[in-house]
Design a protein around this motif. Structure first.
Motif, mmCIF file in Angstrom:
data_model
loop_
_atom_site.group_PDB
_atom_site.id
_atom_site.type_symbol
_atom_site.label_atom_id
_atom_site.label_comp_id
_atom_site.label_asym_id
_atom_site.label_seq_id
_atom_site.Cartn_x
_atom_site.Cartn_y
_atom_site.Cartn_z
ATOM 1 N N ALA A 1 0.840 -1.209 0.000
ATOM 2 C CA ALA A 1 0.000 0.000 0.000
ATOM 3 C C ALA A 1 0.871 1.255 0.000
ATOM 4 N N GLU B 1 -4.476 8.843 -7.151
ATOM 5 C CA GLU B 1 -5.704 8.120 -7.422
ATOM 6 C C GLU B 1 -6.156 7.323 -6.207
ATOM 7 N N GLY C 1 -2.573 4.809 -1.671
ATOM 8 C CA GLY C 1 -1.847 4.694 -0.409
ATOM 9 C C GLY C 1 -1.842 5.943 0.454
ATOM 10 N N LYS C 2 -2.659 6.930 0.128
ATOM 11 C CA LYS C 2 -2.647 8.201 0.860
ATOM 12 C C LYS C 2 -3.077 8.032 2.317
ATOM 13 N N SER C 3 -4.222 7.366 2.520
ATOM 14 C CA SER C 3 -4.706 7.200 3.903
ATOM 15 C C SER C 3 -3.758 6.315 4.699
HETATM 16 N N1 LIG Z 1 -6.431 -2.924 6.341
HETATM 17 C C1 LIG Z 1 -6.100 -3.216 5.087
HETATM 18 N N2 LIG Z 1 -5.938 -4.504 4.693
HETATM 19 C C2 LIG Z 1 -5.610 -4.796 3.438
HETATM 20 N N3 LIG Z 1 -5.422 -3.896 2.462
HETATM 21 C C3 LIG Z 1 -5.558 -2.613 2.771
HETATM 22 C C4 LIG Z 1 -5.918 -2.196 4.096
HETATM 23 N N4 LIG Z 1 -5.983 -0.848 4.113
HETATM 24 C C5 LIG Z 1 -5.694 -0.443 2.859
HETATM 25 N N5 LIG Z 1 -5.437 -1.497 2.052
HETATM 26 C C6 LIG Z 1 -5.085 -1.438 0.624
HETATM 27 O O1 LIG Z 1 -4.032 -0.518 0.489
HETATM 28 C C7 LIG Z 1 -4.171 0.263 -0.698
HETATM 29 C C8 LIG Z 1 -4.094 1.724 -0.352
HETATM 30 O O2 LIG Z 1 -5.231 2.105 0.427
HETATM 31 P P1 LIG Z 1 -5.414 3.587 1.005
HETATM 32 O O3 LIG Z 1 -6.625 3.572 1.848
HETATM 33 O O4 LIG Z 1 -4.145 4.037 1.610
HETATM 34 O O5 LIG Z 1 -5.671 4.388 -0.353
HETATM 35 P P2 LIG Z 1 -6.019 5.948 -0.582
HETATM 36 O O6 LIG Z 1 -4.946 6.516 -1.441
HETATM 37 O O7 LIG Z 1 -6.293 6.615 0.712
HETATM 38 O O8 LIG Z 1 -7.327 5.851 -1.473
HETATM 39 P P3 LIG Z 1 -8.694 6.724 -1.445
HETATM 40 O O9 LIG Z 1 -8.394 7.951 -2.215
HETATM 41 O O10 LIG Z 1 -9.658 5.852 -2.182
HETATM 42 O O11 LIG Z 1 -9.091 6.954 -0.032
HETATM 43 C C9 LIG Z 1 -5.475 -0.204 -1.346
HETATM 44 O O12 LIG Z 1 -5.171 -1.098 -2.374
HETATM 45 C C10 LIG Z 1 -6.224 -0.919 -0.234
HETATM 46 O O13 LIG Z 1 -7.002 -1.977 -0.740
#
Ligand SMILES: Nc1ncnc2c1ncn2[C@@H]1O[C@H](COP(=O)(O)OP(=O)(O)OP(=O)(O)O)[C@@H](O)[C@H]1O
Ligand SMILES: Nc1ncnc2c1ncn2[C@@H]1O[C@H](COP(=O)(O)OP(=O)(O)OP(=O)(O)O)[C@@H](O)[C@H]1O
Ligand SMILES: [Mg+2]
Ligand SMILES: [Mg+2]
Lengths: 328, 263
Positions: free
Chosen positions: B29, B48, B52-54
């Motif tokens: 991630a 996008e 991986g931002k969160s």
């Molecule tokens: N607890 C978890 N277990 C397994 N995979 C996870 C978990 N948390 C996040 N992921 C995976 O890690 C990747 C990044 O997730 P993240 O939430 O960091 O994205 P993001 O950039 O914040 O997206 P968004 O803009 O949709 O919020 C994704 O592919 C997600 O499926």
């Protein structure tokens, strides 16, 4: 032509600690089959309550004070739990603002989509699709909403998805049947702009090919502009302006709509201090008399405090509830 | 990363990695991210969905354990800090989560939710606590009477603002905002952005600001980082980067912003 959905002078109150909140204050809206209506308005103005009330799942203890909501010509207040089973999630699909509440944390995405697909087949009197067929259909739906590697996502549990992935799963769930009406509450706000564009394209396709009727609630005026033909602007429980989307955005008549659009930060153009609409929305328990916007309005006069403005317009398609709107 | 004679960054991270296991596979991630934030700086993170931002946000706050990498706050390595020391640090590092609906305890009123961090950290009591809660509600444009409400009695944007008020309560030095204005209409959003701007000027507050709204990023941030598949693909001063994006992905992102019909 009779409207698919008609909301007539609808008033709703919700009891709170401080007294009843008059959350919907005489809403009038109608949608023909195949129309797309956007609803915009300040946080707390009643958009979600309205959407949920249409679906018969408004807040507990909420009380209809006046008016009615007709779907396919029937008053939704008269529908039994059994009637709703053939409507909610079937004829009317919905995408809610809080995805987690509507996904079961214990089941994989594939299982939840598969169940929905089977339920829709049953509703249409078809044979139950097999496991493999359900999986293929589920993967296709995820692909349509722009999820990469849909096969993999099918095996994820909701908490393993990012915010935007979850929201897209919810959109896929909503589109898993053949709804006549889609009510989408902030469907694209958690999505990056590229995925958002893809989701809006998908919705537009469904409108054009299947005649899907859409009510889209959004703070994102760009998304409203991209999808909807008409827009209603709500303020503190009232619709204060309604008209063709392009017209309303280009030439807003209500001072509230004007302030709302002026507060938009732009991606190009100078960075300026965001003006916004000064002040906050009024209490819905003890709302201002007359026009509910008058305490914040730059053009308010004594008349505005005394009398609620009716919807009017030089063009019946573009109407505004303001005593001082410049209609020429 | 600038390792110049500049003052020590307030927050820095090097080589951050987070591997999750989901759907029978490993997901990287966050896959080797370095970042550094000076006090008073606002760093935007865009990218996008699923990039991986969160996860990055949770890592730098030590809410998720990194698979690899180090995190330093105020010149001190906090990668292995635990228990009491981490709890004390929480006062200075706060987050507004992406999903306001699950971030609030349904059995606590708004007043209790906002007062809780102040009470727990022993910052204020009695009338002083009440006055502080009122002021926080004002700052996020919520009526004071809302202190008696429960989360289910709030709209989406109202819940989000309660979360913002709660995060601001302790006047942290570092605040992570994960899509903090996505549920807000533009006018409330403008008011919140103004408050964030003021706090930054007055208290030198430092923000990590995650948003899909590029216009808001441009408005608030000094620098921006573009993420894709767990990696930083591009970063730089926000004006320069938006004016001349080097990466195709950043260009697509900017080109996809819907433009409005203007009079
Ligand atoms: N607890 C978890 N277990 C397994 N995979 C996870 C978990 N948390 C996040 N992921 C995976 O890690 C990747 C990044 O997730 P993240 O939430 O960091 O994205 P993001 O950039 O914040 O997206 P968004 O803009 O949709 O919020 C994704 O592919 C997600 O499926
Ligand atoms: N169950 C409830 N009890 C009391 N008040 C409620 C309840 N649900 C909503 N409200 C109030 O009704 C008003 C309208 O809420 P609603 O959720 O419809 O707002 P909204 O327009 O969807 O806002 P947002 O854009 O923030 O989601 C708000 O002021 C809210 O506080
Ligand atoms: Mg809402
Ligand atoms: Mg996220």
């Amino acid at each position: 032509m009779s409207a698919l959905l008609a909301i007539e002078d609808y008033h709703l109150a919700i009891p709170t600690f401080d007294g009843p909140a008059r959350v919907l204050n005489g809403i009038d809206l109608a949608l023909e089959e195949g129309e797309t209506l956007g609803i915009v308005g300040e946080s707390g103005c009643g958009k979600t309550v309205l959407a949920r009330t249409i679906l018969g799942i408004g807040p507990d203890r909420a009380e209809r004070k006046q008016g009615r909501i007709l779907f396919e010509g029937r008053d939704v207040a008269d529908l039994s739990a059994r009637d709703w089973r053939g409507i909610r999630g079937v004829k009317i699909a919905m995408i809610f603002q809080d995805p987690m509440t509507y996904l079961n944390p214990l089941f994989t995405i594939g299982r939840q989509l598969g169940d929905a697909i089977a339920a829709h087949a049953r509703a249409e009197g078809q044979a139950r699709p097999g496991r493999a067929a359900r999986r293929v259909r589920a993967a296709t739906l995820l692909d349509q909403v722009g999820l990469r590697e849909p096969e993999r996502v099918l095996d994820y549990y909701p908490h393993q998805l990012s915010g935007g992935m979850r929201q897209r799963v919810l959109i896929a769930l909503a589109l898993s049947g053949k709804p006549r009406l889609l009510i989408a509450d902030e469907p694209t706000t958690a999505l990056d702009v590229t995925v958002q564009a893809q989701v809006l394209r998908l919705l537009r396709d469904l409108v054009e090919t299947l005649g899907l009727t859409v009510v889209m609630i959004s703070h994102d005026v760009g998304a409203i502009a991209a999808l909807t033909g008409r827009v209603a602007v709500m303020y503190a429980g009232n619709v204060v302006e309604e008209g063709p989307t392009a017209r309303v955005l280009a030439r807003p008549l209500h001072p509230y709509t004007q302030g709302l659009l002026a507060a938009l930060p732009e991606i190009d153009g100078a960075i300026r201090r965001l003006s916004g609409v000064p002040g906050t929305i009024p209490s819905l328990i003890d709302p201002p008399p007359g026009c509910r916007f008058h305490p914040r309005c730059p053009r308010a006069t004594a008349l505005c405090a005394a009398e609620r403005p009716a919807m009017r317009g030089a063009d019946p398609a573009h109407r505004v509830a303001c005593h001082h709107a410049d209609l020429a | 990363m600038p390792t110049s004679p500049e003052p020590i960054p307030l927050l820095s991270a090097t080589g951050l990695v987070k591997v999750f296991h989901a759907g029978g596979r490993a997901v990287r991630a966050v896959d080797g991210v370095d970042l550094s934030l000076a006090a008073g700086e606002v760093l935007g993170v865009v990218g996008e969905s699923g990039s991986g931002k969160s996860t990055l946000a949770r890592l730098v706050l030590r809410l998720t354990e990194p698979s690899a990498g180090r995190i330093a706050f105020d010149g001190r390595d906090i990668t292995a800090l635990d228990g009491e020391a981490m709890r004390r640090l929480r006062r200075d590092m706060q987050i507004v989560f992406q999903n306001p609906h699950s971030a609030l305890n349904g059995r606590r009123t708004v007043g209790e939710a906002v007062a809780e961090p102040l009470r727990v950290q022993g910052v204020a009591r009695g009338a002083a606590l009440d006055a502080r809660v009122d002021r926080l509600l004002d700052q996020v444009s919520l009526p004071r009477a809302f202190r008696h409400r429960y989360p289910h009695e709030l709209s989406g944007g109202q819940k989000q603002r309660v979360c913002i008020a709660r995060a601001l309560a302790l006047e942290p030095r570092f605040l992570v905002l994960d899509e903090p204005t996505s549920a807000l209409d533009v006018s409330v959003q403008a008011q919140i952005l103004d408050v964030l701007g003021e706090l930054r000027r007055e208290l030198s507050l430092t923000y990590l600001f995650i948003s899909h709204n590029l216009a808001v990023v441009r408005y608030l941030c000094d620098r921006v980082m573009v993420m894709r598949e767990g990696r930083v693909v591009e970063q730089g001063p926000v004006a320069a980067l938006f004016a001349a994006p080097a990466e195709a992905y950043t260009r697509t992102l900017l080109d996809s912003v819907p433009r409005l019909p203007r009079p």
